[in-house]
Design an enzyme around this catalytic site. Structure first.
Site, mmCIF file in Angstrom:
data_model
loop_
_atom_site.group_PDB
_atom_site.id
_atom_site.type_symbol
_atom_site.label_atom_id
_atom_site.label_comp_id
_atom_site.label_asym_id
_atom_site.label_seq_id
_atom_site.Cartn_x
_atom_site.Cartn_y
_atom_site.Cartn_z
ATOM 1 C CG ASN A 255 42.039 32.722 30.665
ATOM 2 O OD1 ASN A 255 40.774 32.408 31.239
ATOM 3 N ND2 ASN A 255 43.139 33.003 32.058
ATOM 4 C CG HIS B 142 42.272 42.047 35.605
ATOM 5 N ND1 HIS B 142 43.462 41.702 35.542
ATOM 6 C CD2 HIS B 142 41.725 40.501 34.892
ATOM 7 C CE1 HIS B 142 43.815 40.941 35.726
ATOM 8 N NE2 HIS B 142 42.884 40.048 35.838
ATOM 9 C CD GLU C 279 37.321 42.452 33.288
ATOM 10 O OE1 GLU C 279 36.585 41.376 33.254
ATOM 11 O OE2 GLU C 279 37.264 42.540 34.856
ATOM 12 C CB SER D 220 38.158 37.548 34.235
ATOM 13 O OG SER D 220 38.190 38.717 35.203
ATOM 14 C CG ASP E 224 40.729 44.236 30.172
ATOM 15 O OD1 ASP E 224 40.597 43.602 29.309
ATOM 16 O OD2 ASP E 224 41.176 44.322 31.211
ATOM 17 C CG HIS F 269 38.793 37.076 29.221
ATOM 18 N ND1 HIS F 269 39.021 35.806 29.712
ATOM 19 C CD2 HIS F 269 39.219 38.014 30.528
ATOM 20 C CE1 HIS F 269 39.718 36.160 31.008
ATOM 21 N NE2 HIS F 269 39.790 37.039 31.699
ATOM 22 C CE LYS G 278 43.245 36.371 29.993
ATOM 23 N NZ LYS G 278 43.352 37.551 31.407
HETATM 24 C C1 LIG Z 1 44.192 38.122 31.851
HETATM 25 C C2 LIG Z 1 43.296 39.979 32.266
HETATM 26 C C3 LIG Z 1 44.232 40.760 32.244
HETATM 27 C C4 LIG Z 1 45.708 40.493 31.661
HETATM 28 O O1 LIG Z 1 46.549 40.103 31.269
HETATM 29 P P1 LIG Z 1 47.709 39.438 31.638
HETATM 30 O O2 LIG Z 1 48.227 39.374 29.315
HETATM 31 O O3 LIG Z 1 47.569 38.150 32.096
HETATM 32 O O4 LIG Z 1 48.876 40.379 32.320
HETATM 33 C C5 LIG Z 1 44.063 42.265 32.371
HETATM 34 N N1 LIG Z 1 42.577 42.354 32.123
HETATM 35 C C6 LIG Z 1 41.572 41.089 32.242
HETATM 36 C C7 LIG Z 1 40.434 41.393 32.664
HETATM 37 C C8 LIG Z 1 42.555 39.920 32.369
HETATM 38 O O5 LIG Z 1 41.712 38.937 31.977
#
Ligand SMILES: *Cc1c(COP(=O)(O)O)cnc(C)c1O
Length: 399
Positions: A51, A137, A183, A187, A212, A215, A246
């Protein structure tokens, strides 16, 4: 070998069941290397599973910069943020993030997972309703569960289905608050949420919205702030979540929104209150990355990523792979059966390409896949090598 109470026997039986279904997972010691390379159990691969979309985690120049800024700071924060572990660079990071996201304030947690499971239960509870996109997620799902609000799921990226649920919530829970969670770039599929439609709906029904941007942060919009900012919706989304692990190449999670929201979370988010503050290393690395992203060099790196994404999409289209309409560095090569995805991943690994299979329950049953992620650190030749290896594996499965 026999454990008291038979716990190990029970767990071993479950592991054997996973093994039989091709679903057992293992950890492999790894060392990421510059140039989208990774060493795993002593063997070097081109990494198509990271990522770290901009190649910032292993960028030699950035690493030198943050190591210099790290001098004088210790290994850990020493305490919860509320008890002296709220380090100065963390506050600089939050100010920079708020400016970046065009919000009044930002709050950094030690991970994105911690941000989600701390924030959702802080703002909604029993009597309220959380409505999640079906593909949201695990951290968002767990946050919603912890809140003890009523949970509803809407069909993936389907505003009509969301509206049906919002109408239901209005009738059945007139006194409760409703939080919609999605999101901005998904992801495992790399597709994008219809943000403008979701915002219009949540306004119409008086709901709140959490987006969220794990990404999307660092990748989209004129300033790379994400898809919410790109769509000019920063002022209308109550909670923008970001991860620093990421595209920013560090670690940590953030909630960006109003000052009041952030002050409230400082008082109510249990994963922030009862957990050691983010480490100096992750904080400084994220801060350096974020500042660098605003430079011309940073913008050039982002352009490089998109050129690679387009280059990979062209190569895949030529091979007959169906592509998501939405342009993202995440390109799912869905093959369906778990065993087939594992077999393909093994063939690619033999050719020095790291692109492991993603299986249920991470993705829905019957949609096992290779989750290809393109990085700015890939060379044209890297993309050619992958396209070539995929061509040798035969035509993509019929859609
Ligand atoms: C990776 C991810 C998370 C969690 O983030 P981390 O910092 O890795 O704990 C939350 N939401 C989504 C959509 C993700 O891809």
């Amino acid at each position: 070998m026999t454990a008291v109470g038979g716990l190990d026997e029970r767990l071993a039986a479950e592991l054997a069941r996973l093994e039989k279904a091709g679903l057992r997972r293992r950890l492999r010691p790894s060392a990421p290397l510059p140039g989208a390379r990774i060493r795993i159990e002593g063997r070097e691969y081109i990494n198509f599973a990271s990522n770290d979309y901009l190649g910032l985690a292993m960028d030699p120049a950035l690493r030198e910069r943050w190591m210099k800024e790290l001098a004088g700071w210790g290994g850990g924060a020493g305490a919860s943020r509320l008890l002296g572990g709220s380090l100065e660079p963390l506050h600089q990071l939050e100010e920079t993030l708020a400016r970046f996201k065009q919000t009044e304030a930002a709050l950094v947690f030690s991970s994105g997972f911690a941000a989600a499971i701390g924030t959702i239960p802080a703002i909604v509870g029993p009597g309220d309703v959380v409505v999640l996109d079906r593909l949201a997620h695990a951290s968002l799902v767990d946050g919603a569960r912890l809140s003890r609000a009523k949970l509803r799921v809407f069909r993936h990226n389907d505003p009509e289905d969301l509206e049906r649920i919002l109408r239901w919530a209005q009738e059945q829970h007139p006194d409760g608050r409703v939080l919609v969670v999605t999101e901005s770039v998904f992801s495992m599929d790399g597709d994008g949420a219809p943000l403008a439609e979701l915002v219009a709906l949540k306004q119409r029904y008086g709901a709140w919205l959490l987006v969220d941007e794990a990404h999307a942060t660092g990748l989209y919009g004129p300033r790379q702030a994400g898809r919410v900012a790109e769509a000019g919706l920063s002022g209308q989304v109550e909670l923008q979540m970001a991860t620093l692990g990421k595209a920013l190449g560090s670690a940590g999670g953030a909630i960006c929104g109003s000052k009041t929201l952030v002050e409230f979370l400082v008082n109510r988010a249990r994963s922030l209150i009862y957990s050691t503050g983010p480490t100096p290393a992750q904080t400084v690395a994220a801060l350096v990355a974020l500042r660098w992203l605003e430079t011309e060099e940073g913008a050039a790196r982002v352009r490089r990523l998109w050129a690679n994404v387009d280059g990979m999409r062209d190569r895949l289209a030529t091979l007959g792979w169906p592509l998501p309409a939405h342009r993202s560095p995440i390109i799912p090569l869905v093959v369906g059966q778990t065993y087939r995805a594992i077999e393909m991943a093994a063939h690619l690994a033999e050719r020095g390409l790291w692109l492991p299979a993603v299986r249920p329950p991470t993705v829905p049953r019957g949609t096992a896949r290779l989750r290809l992620s393109v990085s700015a650190a890939h060379s044209e030749r890297d993309l050619d090598l992958l396209a070539d290896a995929l061509a040798r594996l035969g035509p993509p499965p019929a859609a």
